[in-house]
Scaffold this motif. Sequence first.
Motif, short mmCIF file in Angstrom:
data_model
loop_
_atom_site.label_atom_id
_atom_site.label_comp_id
_atom_site.label_asym_id
_atom_site.label_seq_id
_atom_site.Cartn_x
_atom_site.Cartn_y
_atom_site.Cartn_z
N TYR A 178 0.86 -1.18 0.00
CA TYR A 178 0.00 0.00 0.00
C TYR A 178 0.90 1.23 0.00
N PRO A 179 0.40 2.39 -0.43
CA PRO A 179 1.26 3.55 -0.68
C PRO A 179 2.13 4.02 0.48
N ASP A 180 1.63 4.05 1.69
CA ASP A 180 2.42 4.57 2.80
C ASP A 180 3.10 3.49 3.63
N ASN B 296 -2.79 -15.08 3.49
CA ASN B 296 -3.02 -13.65 3.42
C ASN B 296 -3.92 -13.36 2.23
N GLY B 297 -5.09 -12.82 2.50
CA GLY B 297 -6.04 -12.50 1.44
C GLY B 297 -6.02 -11.04 1.05
N PHE B 298 -4.94 -10.32 1.39
CA PHE B 298 -4.87 -8.88 1.09
C PHE B 298 -4.85 -8.66 -0.42
N VAL B 299 -5.63 -7.70 -0.89
CA VAL B 299 -5.66 -7.32 -2.29
C VAL B 299 -5.34 -5.83 -2.35
N ASP B 300 -4.30 -5.46 -3.10
CA ASP B 300 -3.94 -4.04 -3.14
C ASP B 300 -4.91 -3.27 -4.03
N VAL B 301 -4.89 -1.97 -3.91
CA VAL B 301 -5.86 -1.11 -4.57
C VAL B 301 -5.76 -1.21 -6.09
N ASP B 302 -4.56 -1.43 -6.63
CA ASP B 302 -4.42 -1.53 -8.08
C ASP B 302 -5.18 -2.74 -8.62
N ASP C 14 -8.27 -2.66 -11.23
CA ASP C 14 -8.25 -3.47 -12.45
C ASP C 14 -9.50 -4.33 -12.55
N PHE C 15 -9.88 -4.91 -11.43
CA PHE C 15 -11.09 -5.75 -11.39
C PHE C 15 -12.32 -4.93 -11.73
N MET C 16 -12.41 -3.73 -11.14
CA MET C 16 -13.58 -2.87 -11.38
C MET C 16 -13.62 -2.42 -12.85
N ARG C 17 -12.47 -2.11 -13.42
CA ARG C 17 -12.43 -1.72 -14.83
C ARG C 17 -12.89 -2.88 -15.71
N GLY C 18 -12.46 -4.08 -15.38
CA GLY C 18 -12.84 -5.27 -16.13
C GLY C 18 -14.34 -5.50 -16.08
N LYS C 19 -14.95 -5.24 -14.93
CA LYS C 19 -16.40 -5.42 -14.79
C LYS C 19 -17.15 -4.42 -15.68
N LYS C 20 -16.65 -3.16 -15.71
CA LYS C 20 -17.33 -2.14 -16.52
C LYS C 20 -17.22 -2.47 -18.01
N GLU C 21 -16.03 -2.93 -18.42
CA GLU C 21 -15.83 -3.25 -19.84
C GLU C 21 -16.60 -4.49 -20.24
#
Length: 154
Positions: free
Chosen positions: A55-57, A134-140, A144-151
């Motif tokens: 994550y960024p920080d 560890n099930g952590f998913v980073d924001v990128d 990407d997942f959300m963009r794929g759903k929209k497309e």
Amino acid sequence: MKRILLAASLMLAGSLALAENQLGGIRPVTPLDEESEARQIPNVVNSDVRQVRNYPDQPPVIPHKIDNYQLDLNANKCLTCHSRTAVEVSQAPMISVTHFMDREGQTLASVSPRRYFCTQCHVVQHDVEPVVVNGFVDVDRVLDFMRGKKEGGQ
């Protein structure tokens, strides 16, 4: 009163059984009257390869051994390579500019006393398998997942 004690005892026994199931891989289950074998201390990752941050920080991890590094009020061995004046020779990444700021955000000439003890945020990594998944998913990946759903029209 006896019912309360019995209920509390049963709850405690259930909690301990649950904790034993969840923590079985972390520590060995040894009867109290026996002494367990000490586990081998894992090796420190000593690759000098920068690790990707989750994550960024996130403070960067230390990609090398720091055994016998002096890090106290009198000396900070980390600054031998990571200080502003040493990075040209050492080729190590310079400490962040945020380490030169005081609480009010004012820039200081040297490392802020509150950022002087590196290992309160930065840690070495050990060559071990994770104890838990560890099930952590980073924001990128989420984006990407959300963009794929929209497309995909979903």
